[in-house]
Write a protein that holds these residues in place. Structure first.
Motif, short mmCIF file in Angstrom:
data_model
loop_
_atom_site.label_atom_id
_atom_site.label_comp_id
_atom_site.label_asym_id
_atom_site.label_seq_id
_atom_site.Cartn_x
_atom_site.Cartn_y
_atom_site.Cartn_z
N GLU A 174 39.59 43.61 39.13
CA GLU A 174 38.31 43.29 38.50
C GLU A 174 37.48 44.62 38.59
OE1 GLU A 174 36.37 40.99 36.93
OE2 GLU A 174 34.89 42.47 36.70
N TYR A 222 25.38 31.71 31.30
CA TYR A 222 24.70 30.98 30.29
C TYR A 222 25.30 29.59 30.38
CZ TYR A 222 28.46 33.54 28.32
OH TYR A 222 29.82 34.04 28.22
N THR A 268 40.19 49.26 37.80
CA THR A 268 40.77 48.88 36.31
C THR A 268 42.13 49.48 36.17
OG1 THR A 268 40.16 48.77 33.93
CG2 THR A 268 39.69 50.73 35.27
N THR A 271 40.82 46.21 27.96
CA THR A 271 41.46 47.39 28.21
C THR A 271 42.91 47.20 28.23
OG1 THR A 271 39.84 48.38 29.39
CG2 THR A 271 41.84 49.49 29.64
#
Ligand SMILES: Cc1cc2nc3c(=O)[nH]c(=O)nc-3n(C[C@H](O)[C@H](O)[C@H](O)COP(=O)(O)OP(=O)(O)OC[C@H]3O[C@@H](n4cnc5c(N)ncnc54)[C@H](O)[C@@H]3O)c2cc1C
Length: 383
Positions: free
Chosen positions: A33, A43, A127, A162
């Motif tokens: 992560e 939300y 990453t 990515t």
């Protein structure tokens, strides 16, 4: 026999659901992560259909039920906060159907994280920088210079994936902008003009603002507006872009935007990802990385969980043929994804109507929604 290894990039809903489902199938997942720690808030989303069925099979439905936001009205307000009309919570319940639950995006992530925390290693602040594969496995280089080898790589790293860029090519080849920008953030308190226990919406030409009182002191706000150049809006940053796009409603947004903590705002283009294939050899994309359907379709979380569940099932069915399992998974899931993307595109006018006539037109079914027979028809239409 040693457990098969899977590297999952992204600890959002799709990534954590895949980690849970694959560990239940006997795999050993490692999650990568980019964020330095768990993300919070989000939300409200409607969670239903394949997501709910998948959550049930994975055993997390009871925990999700405990977090659901119950009994709220949909209040449609004028710019000065006077009510235009309200869909009462009893009708909202019918609109969702039997299985639909309103949940905070962050709560879905939380529940999935709690379910995997003891069994799955999550490497935060990292990453992926390179991917290569051969017939036996896939090699991943990480941003800290370390390398991991696995049987499968899942790219669950969202709209701007990515993994997709590294394996399938640049984002602009697959990204279809729907001509809107969306922003969402949690608030410290409910603005005075917004009624309690309601999702209050103000729609004016070209833009929509909603403030959602979720109970327990939790309040979320989200904004959508039309624009021909989403990337230019994003470059400006949420505070300045929103202040320009939302000169009102003053009672709700002026103070909110002045105090906005930009780092706590989700701010992005409303864009779909359209790809002919979601897998290549031993690399597969999942969730928004593969098929982002957008807020206008309102089904991305459900597809992320449902897609992870189905992926686990196909890999269990064909343990010796990973590329074959990935192809079978795509075939099974694609019709529903395409249908949701179509609905998303058809819904664009709802959030940024071009004139007052379009606002009135949008309101007709909502005003009727309190009538049971109409609610049932609408529920079927909204899926
Ligand atoms: C305002 C709004 C309302 C919505 N309403 C609904 C709704 O009503 N119903 C519904 O079902 N869905 C809804 N959705 C969609 C839903 O939130 C998403 O579709 C769903 O959360 C998909 O999750 P994901 O895990 O695929 O992607 P994401 O949530 O984007 O997660 C991706 C993860 O990968 C990480 N990451 C990104 N890049 C990298 C990298 N290079 N390396 C490592 N990690 C990386 C990110 O930090 C993140 O943790 C809504 C979306 C929005 C914006």
């Amino acid at each position: 026999m040693a457990a098969k290894r899977v590297i999952i990039v992204g600890a959002g809903i799709a990534g954590l659901a895949a980690a849970l489902r694959l560990s239940q199938a006997g795999w050993e997942p490692v999650v990568i992560e980019r964020a330095p720690a768990r993300r919070e808030g989000g939300y409200p989303v409607v969670f239903s259909g394949v997501g709910r069925a998948g959550a049930q099979r994975m055993g997390v439905l009871p925990a999700l039920r405990e977090r659901q936001v119950s009994a709220f009205d949909l209040a449609y307000l004028r710019a000065d906060s006077r009510p235009r009309f309200t869909v009462p919570h009893t009708a909202v319940r019918r609109l969702f159907g039997d299985g639909g639950m309103a949940l905070l995006r962050g709560d879905i992530e939380d529940v999935l994280h709690e379910a995997v925390a003891d069994q799955v290693r999550i490497r935060f602040g990292a990453t992926v920088t390179a991917v290569t594969q051969d017939d036996e496995g896939v090699d991943v280089t990480l941003s800290d210079g370390s390398a991991e080898r696995a049987d499968l790589l899942v790219g669950a790293d969202g709209l701007h994936s990515t993994v997709r860029a590294l394996v399938f090519g640049p984002e602009d080849r697959y990204r279809r902008d729907l001509g809107h920008v969306v922003a969402a953030t949690m608030l410290d308190q409910r603005p005075d003009g917004a009624p309690e226990r309601a999702f209050s919406t103000v729609t004016t030409v070209g833009r929509t603002f909603t403030v959602a009182d979720l109970g327990d002191g939790r309040v979320a706000a989200f904004f959508t507006y039309g624009t021909a150049a989403p990337d230019a809006e994003l470059a400006e940053g949420p505070r300045r872009a929103l202040q320009r796009a939302f000169p009102g409603p003053a009672w709700a947004v002026t103070e909110l935007l002045a105090d906005l903590r930009e780092e706590a705002v989700y701010f992005d283009s409303v864009s779909q990802i359209v790809m002919d294939r979601w897998s290549q050899g031993r690399v597969v994309l999942l969730g928004d990385a593969a098929w982002c359907v957008t807020i206008f379709a309102g089904y991305g979380s459900s597809l992320a969980v449902g897609g992870a569940d189905l992926l686990g099932a196909e890999l269990e069915r064909r343990p010796a043929d990973i590329p074959g399992a990935l192809r079978a998974w795509e075939q099974a899931l694609r019709p529903e994804v395409l249908e949701r993307q179509r609905k998303g595109r058809a819904n664009t006018g709802v959030h940024a109507p071009r004139n007052r006539f379009e606002i009135a037109l949008r309101d007709v079914p909502l005003r009727l929604a309190a009538v049971p027979v109409v609610t049932r028809l609408l529920g079927r239409h909204l899926g």
